[in-house]
Structure formats: C-alpha cells, structure tokens
Design a protein around this motif. Structure first.
Motif, PDB file in Angstrom:
ATOM      1  N   SER A 208      -2.704  -1.907   9.036  1.00 46.28           N
ATOM      2  CA  SER A 208      -1.853  -0.921   9.712  1.00 46.28           C
ATOM      3  C   SER A 208      -1.211   0.072   8.758  1.00 46.28           C
ATOM      4  O   SER A 208      -0.556   1.026   9.209  1.00 46.28           O
ATOM      5  N   ALA A 209      -1.386  -0.116   7.454  1.00 44.23           N
ATOM      6  CA  ALA A 209      -0.733   0.773   6.495  1.00 44.23           C
ATOM      7  C   ALA A 209      -1.169   2.223   6.695  1.00 44.23           C
ATOM      8  O   ALA A 209      -0.330   3.135   6.748  1.00 44.23           O
ATOM      9  N   ALA A 210      -2.477   2.438   6.808  1.00 40.73           N
ATOM     10  CA  ALA A 210      -2.989   3.805   6.937  1.00 40.73           C
ATOM     11  C   ALA A 210      -2.464   4.500   8.196  1.00 40.73           C
ATOM     12  O   ALA A 210      -1.951   5.624   8.109  1.00 40.73           O
ATOM     13  N   PRO A 211      -2.575   3.886   9.402  1.00 46.24           N
ATOM     14  CA  PRO A 211      -2.063   4.587  10.578  1.00 46.24           C
ATOM     15  C   PRO A 211      -0.555   4.793  10.569  1.00 46.24           C
ATOM     16  O   PRO A 211      -0.063   5.830  11.025  1.00 46.24           O
TER      17      PRO A 211
ATOM     18  N   ALA B 294     -12.955   1.039   4.204  1.00 43.19           N
ATOM     19  CA  ALA B 294     -11.878   0.330   4.885  1.00 43.19           C
ATOM     20  C   ALA B 294     -12.429  -0.743   5.823  1.00 43.19           C
ATOM     21  O   ALA B 294     -11.850  -1.827   5.957  1.00 43.19           O
TER      22      ALA B 294
ATOM     23  N   ILE C 239       0.830  -1.199   0.000  1.00 39.89           N
ATOM     24  CA  ILE C 239       0.000   0.000   0.000  1.00 39.89           C
ATOM     25  C   ILE C 239       0.871   1.259   0.000  1.00 39.89           C
ATOM     26  O   ILE C 239       0.649   2.187  -0.777  1.00 39.89           O
ATOM     27  N   ALA C 240       1.881   1.265   0.864  1.00 38.98           N
ATOM     28  CA  ALA C 240       2.740   2.453   0.974  1.00 38.98           C
ATOM     29  C   ALA C 240       3.463   2.736  -0.336  1.00 38.98           C
ATOM     30  O   ALA C 240       3.532   3.894  -0.793  1.00 38.98           O
TER      31      ALA C 240
ATOM     32  N   ILE D 297       1.430   5.182   7.901  1.00 41.21           N
ATOM     33  CA  ILE D 297       1.729   6.267   6.969  1.00 41.21           C
ATOM     34  C   ILE D 297       1.215   7.599   7.519  1.00 41.21           C
ATOM     35  O   ILE D 297       1.876   8.637   7.385  1.00 41.21           O
ATOM     36  N   GLY D 298       0.042   7.559   8.169  1.00 36.89           N
ATOM     37  CA  GLY D 298      -0.520   8.785   8.719  1.00 36.89           C
ATOM     38  C   GLY D 298       0.335   9.375   9.828  1.00 36.89           C
ATOM     39  O   GLY D 298       0.482  10.598   9.927  1.00 36.89           O
TER      40      GLY D 298
ATOM     41  N   TYR E 276       5.835   8.160   4.664  1.00 33.22           N
ATOM     42  CA  TYR E 276       6.442   7.066   3.928  1.00 33.22           C
ATOM     43  C   TYR E 276       7.760   6.619   4.550  1.00 33.22           C
ATOM     44  O   TYR E 276       8.139   5.445   4.466  1.00 33.22           O
TER      45      TYR E 276
ATOM     46  N   LEU F 176       1.064   4.164  -3.063  1.00 35.70           N
ATOM     47  CA  LEU F 176       0.785   5.585  -2.849  1.00 35.70           C
ATOM     48  C   LEU F 176       2.021   6.444  -3.146  1.00 35.70           C
ATOM     49  O   LEU F 176       1.923   7.512  -3.764  1.00 35.70           O
TER      50      LEU F 176
END
Length: 450
Positions: free
Chosen positions: A156-159, A268, A31-32, A161-162, A166, A35
């Motif tokens: 866990s990708a979203a949290p 999600a 995912i990272a 990266i948030g 990156y 993006l």
C-alpha cells in the motif's frame, strides 16, 4: 510467580491486532521514509546514512532495553515507545515541505530506538500476559500478524504516497502508533511479574540487585555479571540470530534488483508475489506449531535446522526459477522463517523474568547490527557480483553457523528448553507454583526477517 493467566484470550488477540496495525504503519513507512530521505538529502549516500542512523539507534536501544525494563513496567515502556514514534511522525507530517536534515535525523533515531524498546518489552512480556504454556501459540499469532502487516505495508505504500503524498504516509504511520498505544492503555494487560527483581539469579555477586544503579567498575566485570546464569546454548542461539539477520539483509537488498531484471515491466508484481508467498509460509508455520502443546522442548535443535532450511530456500528462490517454483521456494522460506521466529522467541521467553528482558535486549542488538552490516556489505557486493552469488555467500554464513550450533548441541548431549522458566537456585515460574498477582514491577519484531 509467573504462571498461566488465562491463555490467548480476546484481550491478547486485541493487542496483537493493534500491534499489527502498528507494524503495517512501520512497513509502509520504511518505503515512504526512504523516498523522503532521498528528497531531503538528494543523494543515495544520504538515504543509506539515514537508514544506518535508524539501525544504529536500534542497536543502542537493544543494549539499554534490558536495564530499562528492570526500572520501568513493560506496558509503560511500550506505550512510551508508541507515543514517541507517533509524535515523531506527526512532526514530519506537519513539516514535510521544509524538513531540515537535523529534524529528519532526530525522527529516525526516535523510530529506531522506539521500535526496539517496544519489541523487547512485548516479547519479554508475552509469558506474563498469556502464561508459559500458551507462549508458543501467542508468538505464532504475533508472527502471523507481522507477516500480513509486512505485505500490506509494502503493497500500500505506493498508492498511499501517490494519493496523499508523504504527509498521508506519515499521518497513517502516526495513527497506527496511536492505535497501538490506545489498545495498551484501554486493555491494561499485565506485563510484569510481581517481585520479579527478587530472584537470586538477578543478584550481583556482592548482593546488590542487577536492577540497581550501575556502580563504577570495569567493562569485563559488567559483562560477566550480565551473562551470569545465561547458558552457552542461549548465547549461541542469539549469535545465530544475528548471523541470520546478516544473511537476511542480502536477499532484502537483492530482491528489488532481481525484480527489475526478471520482470522489468512489472517489478512490483514480482515482489508482491514473493512477499505474499512468504507470508503464507509463515502462516502455515504457525498452524503447524500451534498443534503442539509447546515447541520449547526441542527449541535449540529445531531453531538451527529451521535456519538452515530458511537459508537454503532463499538461495533457491534466487536461482532464476519459473514463477510457480519461485512461489514454492518463497513459501518454504516463509515457513522456515515463521518456524524459527516462533521457536526462538518461545525459547528465550522460557528464561526467568528479569533475565528474559536482558536476553531480548541482546537479541535486538545482535539482529540490528547483523542487518546493518549485511545491508552495507550486500549492497557493495551487488555492484560486482550477481544476486545469486551474493545471496548464496551470505546465507552460507548462516548455514555454517547453524551447523556449528547443531554440533555444539550434539557434543553436549542436547538440552531441552523448559516449558516454563525455572531458576537454577530453585525459583520455578510455572503455574503450578501459584497464581500470578496482577501488579507491575516498581523501583529502579527492521525489516521483516524474510
């Protein structure tokens, strides 16, 4: 030669845990990196090109993996793959604010090839690490670990990266590769059979070992020599695996579309429910199969039937079901996915040592090419067709391929895969023939299946 070496002990479980850490980092990075690729290239086409480059490097690595494992110990191959991937992620993490396109391309090539080399080496080494009798249970542990790594990595990708950008995501991925490499360095598992290159079936027609340097010869002769001793049913299983990868690409591409359509306020959550149910299904498959002493004697037929069940379950999951029914369908797909993964891997592992590496290299090539083609074709089809129609069409191809394999098995009277690899010329590798020595040879697991 290769026999029982103690079964699934704490050492192998530690390696599985380390591989799960590496898998977690990989799925987070899927995912990272997607993006990040959009930020670097600025276009959706650029993202697709980066993904295609990663898959293509994995495709080429699959072609080379069998020959490489004949020259390099599998443990060395896995450690080198982990170190190379960790280095690539560290470079990206350090240069995240000014990554040129060529550097991103180099990194994804390393990631694609490294993942394939590691997977081929690990799968072909399992019978040496745990013994032929325990390979089905060991494969179940690997599949279960991969399933949870998939869910946790995506979730866990979203949290990550948030919170850390990156840089944090790439650093976590690099650390996960470092954990895997460290475990292999410290635990020093035996991954290669002593004298594995001396079996008759690995010899060329002119008496030279297939592990030796490649001589100038026509492509047809090379293919014929490489396929010598490989049964038609094994080749059929590999081709079916590639077709299944093509079909699996359709629901991987369609799921985000359906999630935004079905649950626009929380896509999600929709995807998390789907993948968690899928992971639970794969876990149940391991629990069922590990109660058998070995799943290999009915490998080909069970693999084909499981592929049919998996495809049908995914089609049903995209039929607009209410949430409880969707969870059941996803769990059914996960069960069939875990079932086919364990049986397929165990069946290929029953082959002689050197042939085993070649088979897993071909398998990786078939899966990478199938998934790459399926991703492009499914994305194009979704522009003009509803998700259910696309998923149905792609998975119908897998069902027809599985039915054809079942037809071939029936016309040939079926074949029972050996519970331990035995060469036709007479070289059994079961534990009754003697203990393995602990030397290594010298000389010359993409996206989740669900």
């Amino acid at each position: 030669m290769g026999g029982q070496v103690g079964g699934v002990d704490w050492r192998f479980r530690a390696i599985v845990s380390a591989c799960a850490m590496s898998g977690y980092g990989n799925y987070l990075n899927l995912i990272a990196l997607s993006l990040f690729s959009y930020d670097v290239t600025g276009t959706a086409f650029g993202v697709g090109a980066v993904m295609a480059l990663r898959l293509f490097s994995g495709f080429l690595a699959g072609l080379a993996a069998g020959a490489l494992s004949a020259r390099v110990a599998r443990r060395t191959m896995m450690i080198s793959a982990d170190v190379a991937q960790a280095a690539a992620m560290i470079v990206l993490a350090l240069c995240v604010s000014r990554v040129p396109l060529w550097l991103l391309a180099c990194a994804v090539v390393v990631l694609g090839a490294g993942n394939t080399f590691f997977t081929v080496a690990l799968r072909s080494a399992v019978p040496v690490m745990v013994g032929q009798d325990a390979r089905s249970h060991a494969n179940g542990l690997l599949v279960t670990a991969r399933s949870f790594a998939t869910v946790l990595g995506f979730a866990s990708a979203a949290p990550v990266i948030g919170l850390g950008g990156y840089t944090a995501a790439f650093a976590v991925n690099a650390a996960s590769f470092a954990v895997s490499a460290t475990a292999l360095l410290v635990l020093r598992p035996r991954t290669d059979e002593a004298g594995a290159g001396d079996s008759e079936e690995d010899a060329e027609p002119d008496g030279r070992s297939s592990a030796g340097p490649l001589l100038p010869r026509s492509c047809r002769i090379r293919v014929r020599d490489a396929m010598a001793g490989v049964s038609t049913l094994l080749l059929g299983m590999i081709l079916l695996r590639g077709t299944d990868a093509l079909a699996s690409a359709s629901h991987n591409v369609a799921l985000p579309v359906v999630a935004h359509t079905t649950a626009p306020s929380g896509p999600a959550v929709f995807m998390a429910q789907f993948w968690v149910a899928w992971a639970i299904g794969t876990l149940l498959a391991h629990q069922v199969l590990k109660r058998r002493r070995d799943a290999a004697p009915w490998g080909e037929r069970a693999f084909a039937v499981g592929t049919c069940l998996m495809s049908l379950s995914f089609v049903i999951a995209f039929a607009g079901l209410p949430t409880p029914a969707l969870i059941v369908a996803a769990a059914s797909a996960g069960f069939a996915d875990g079932w086919t993964e364990i049986i397929y891997t165990s069946r290929l592992q029953a082959a002689p040592d050197r042939q085993r590496s070649r088979l897993f290299g071909w398998s990786a090539t078939a899966e990478q090419s199938g998934f790459a083609l399926g991703t492009v074709a499914a994305a194009a089809a979704l522009e003009v067709l509803p998700a259910l129609a696309v998923v149905t069409a792609f998975h119908s191809a897998a069902v027809f391929a599985a039915l054809f394999l079942l037809f071939v098995i029936a016309t040939r009277g079926g074949t029972a895969a050996p519970s331990s690899s035995t060469s036709e010329e007479g070289g059994s590798t079961s534990e009754e023939d003697g203990e393995d020595t602990h030397g290594t040879r010298t000389g010359a697991r993409p996206l989740p299946r669900a």
